[in-house]
Design a protein around this motif. Structure first.
Motif, PDB file in Angstrom:
ATOM      1  N   ALA A  31      36.497  57.433  20.120  1.00 25.65           N
ATOM      2  CA  ALA A  31      36.718  56.086  20.662  1.00 25.65           C
ATOM      3  C   ALA A  31      37.671  55.287  19.778  1.00 25.65           C
ATOM      4  CB  ALA A  31      35.390  55.366  20.810  1.00 25.65           C
ATOM      5  N   THR A  32      38.910  55.194  20.224  1.00 25.38           N
ATOM      6  CA  THR A  32      39.923  54.360  19.577  1.00 25.38           C
ATOM      7  C   THR A  32      40.625  53.578  20.672  1.00 25.38           C
ATOM      8  OG1 THR A  32      41.573  56.121  19.739  1.00 25.38           O
ATOM      9  CG2 THR A  32      40.360  55.969  17.659  1.00 25.38           C
ATOM     10  N   VAL A  33      41.047  52.382  20.363  1.00 26.83           N
ATOM     11  CA  VAL A  33      41.775  51.528  21.304  1.00 26.83           C
ATOM     12  C   VAL A  33      41.050  51.494  22.656  1.00 26.83           C
ATOM     13  CG1 VAL A  33      44.054  50.995  22.254  1.00 26.83           C
ATOM     14  CG2 VAL A  33      43.912  52.270  20.137  1.00 26.83           C
ATOM     15  N   TRP A  34      39.825  50.969  22.649  1.00 23.56           N
ATOM     16  CA  TRP A  34      39.057  50.942  23.898  1.00 23.56           C
ATOM     17  C   TRP A  34      38.338  49.633  24.158  1.00 23.56           C
ATOM     18  CZ3 TRP A  34      33.880  50.004  23.246  1.00 23.56           C
ATOM     19  CH2 TRP A  34      33.379  50.195  21.949  1.00 23.56           C
ATOM     20  N   LYS A  35      38.152  48.807  23.148  1.00 26.07           N
ATOM     21  CA  LYS A  35      37.309  47.619  23.303  1.00 26.07           C
ATOM     22  C   LYS A  35      37.818  46.631  24.350  1.00 26.07           C
ATOM     23  CE  LYS A  35      35.130  47.937  18.840  1.00 26.07           C
ATOM     24  NZ  LYS A  35      34.952  47.442  17.511  1.00 26.07           N
ATOM     25  N   GLN A  36      39.111  46.608  24.606  1.00 24.89           N
ATOM     26  CA  GLN A  36      39.677  45.671  25.590  1.00 24.89           C
ATOM     27  C   GLN A  36      39.821  46.289  26.981  1.00 24.89           C
ATOM     28  OE1 GLN A  36      40.445  42.422  24.623  1.00 24.89           O
ATOM     29  NE2 GLN A  36      39.566  43.019  22.671  1.00 24.89           N
ATOM     30  N   LEU A  37      39.474  47.566  27.114  1.00 23.27           N
ATOM     31  CA  LEU A  37      39.666  48.252  28.399  1.00 23.27           C
ATOM     32  C   LEU A  37      38.576  47.903  29.398  1.00 23.27           C
ATOM     33  CD1 LEU A  37      40.762  51.837  27.317  1.00 23.27           C
ATOM     34  CD2 LEU A  37      42.188  49.885  27.969  1.00 23.27           C
ATOM     35  N   LYS A  38      38.990  47.837  30.667  1.00 19.33           N
ATOM     36  CA  LYS A  38      38.059  47.565  31.756  1.00 19.33           C
ATOM     37  C   LYS A  38      38.439  48.433  32.949  1.00 19.33           C
ATOM     38  CE  LYS A  38      37.720  42.661  30.536  1.00 19.33           C
ATOM     39  NZ  LYS A  38      38.595  42.662  29.408  1.00 19.33           N
ATOM     40  N   PRO A  39      37.458  48.745  33.802  1.00 16.77           N
ATOM     41  CA  PRO A  39      37.793  49.466  35.033  1.00 16.77           C
ATOM     42  C   PRO A  39      38.873  48.701  35.802  1.00 16.77           C
ATOM     43  CG  PRO A  39      35.424  49.425  34.716  1.00 16.77           C
ATOM     44  CD  PRO A  39      36.015  48.513  33.668  1.00 16.77           C
ATOM     45  N   GLY A  40      39.766  49.468  36.424  1.00 16.70           N
ATOM     46  CA  GLY A  40      40.870  48.872  37.174  1.00 16.70           C
ATOM     47  C   GLY A  40      42.165  48.801  36.379  1.00 16.70           C
ATOM     48  N   MET A  41      42.060  48.910  35.044  1.00 16.46           N
ATOM     49  CA  MET A  41      43.274  48.894  34.217  1.00 16.46           C
ATOM     50  C   MET A  41      44.006  50.231  34.339  1.00 16.46           C
ATOM     51  SD  MET A  41      42.292  46.947  30.697  1.00 16.46           S
ATOM     52  CE  MET A  41      42.374  45.171  30.618  1.00 16.46           C
ATOM     53  N   LYS A  42      45.225  50.239  33.830  1.00 14.01           N
ATOM     54  CA  LYS A  42      46.094  51.409  33.925  1.00 14.01           C
ATOM     55  C   LYS A  42      45.889  52.342  32.731  1.00 14.01           C
ATOM     56  CE  LYS A  42      50.356  50.560  35.267  1.00 14.01           C
ATOM     57  NZ  LYS A  42      51.816  50.335  35.313  1.00 14.01           N
ATOM     58  N   PHE A  43      45.919  53.645  33.002  1.00 11.35           N
ATOM     59  CA  PHE A  43      45.889  54.684  31.977  1.00 11.35           C
ATOM     60  C   PHE A  43      47.199  55.443  32.133  1.00 11.35           C
ATOM     61  CE2 PHE A  43      45.194  58.899  30.366  1.00 11.35           C
ATOM     62  CZ  PHE A  43      44.239  58.789  29.370  1.00 11.35           C
ATOM     63  N   VAL A  44      48.043  55.427  31.097  1.00 17.99           N
ATOM     64  CA  VAL A  44      49.330  56.114  31.165  1.00 17.99           C
ATOM     65  C   VAL A  44      49.269  57.360  30.284  1.00 17.99           C
ATOM     66  CG1 VAL A  44      51.813  55.939  30.730  1.00 17.99           C
ATOM     67  CG2 VAL A  44      50.577  53.994  31.683  1.00 17.99           C
ATOM     68  N   PHE A  45      49.643  58.497  30.868  1.00 14.14           N
ATOM     69  CA  PHE A  45      49.629  59.775  30.159  1.00 14.14           C
ATOM     70  C   PHE A  45      50.880  59.882  29.300  1.00 14.14           C
ATOM     71  CE2 PHE A  45      47.252  60.470  34.072  1.00 14.14           C
ATOM     72  CZ  PHE A  45      46.132  61.151  33.621  1.00 14.14           C
ATOM     73  N   TYR A  46      50.696  59.951  27.968  1.00 11.81           N
ATOM     74  CA  TYR A  46      51.809  60.178  27.053  1.00 11.81           C
ATOM     75  C   TYR A  46      51.760  61.635  26.620  1.00 11.81           C
ATOM     76  CZ  TYR A  46      54.922  60.139  23.083  1.00 11.81           C
ATOM     77  OH  TYR A  46      55.958  60.445  22.221  1.00 11.81           O
TER      78      TYR A  46
END
Length: 142
Positions: A31-46
């Motif tokens: 779990a890194t860079v997750w505290k601000q995430l919410k369902p509906g947000m974008k996930f971009v594959f790098y």
């Protein structure tokens, strides 16, 4: 400061087709860079390692946190992009970083996250990011 609209994490090229061709829709990592995430947000594959760049995107459906990442298989089964063996190997490789995780004499439990994805789309060609994408990932801002 601009609004957070999503997140990106580096994923080695050899795993990308699992999302785009094999129908895997659950991404698991420490779990890194997750505290601000919410369902509906974008996930971009790098895509990392070769032919680097943003290669696709999805919508975050759900985020689960767990101390034991193997328990994600109870919830998601073979929808996880890594096999049980690959995740076990990844856990072993993470062991060397544990020494610094002590708090008040107790070893601190490290959280893992599973991000369930939907509406997965692959881009026609990789898009180079404006900024470096660190191993832990980074938020995407509007």
């Amino acid at each position: 400061m601009s609004e957070i609209v999503g997140v990106t994490y580096p994923i080695p090229k050899q795993f990308m087709d699992r999302f785009f061709k094999e129908g895997k829709d659950v991404f698991v990592k420490p779990a890194t860079v997750w505290k601000q995430l919410k369902p509906g947000m974008k996930f971009v594959f790098y895509q990392s390692h070769e032919d680097t760049g943003f290669v696709g995107e999805a919508k975050i459906k759900r985020i689960l946190l767990q101390e034991d990442p193997m328990k994600f298989f109870e919830t998601y089964g073979d929808r996880i992009f890594l096999t049980r063996e690959e995740l076990k190997d990844y856990l072993k490789s993470q062991e060397r970083w544990r020494s610094g995780w002590k708090s008040r004499g107790k070893e601190k439990k490290k959280l893992w996250m599973a991000i369930e994805l939907e509406d997965i789309k692959k881009y026609d060609k990789p898009v180079k990011p404006k900024r470096f994408v660190p191993v832990g990932g980074q938020y995407l801002r509007e």
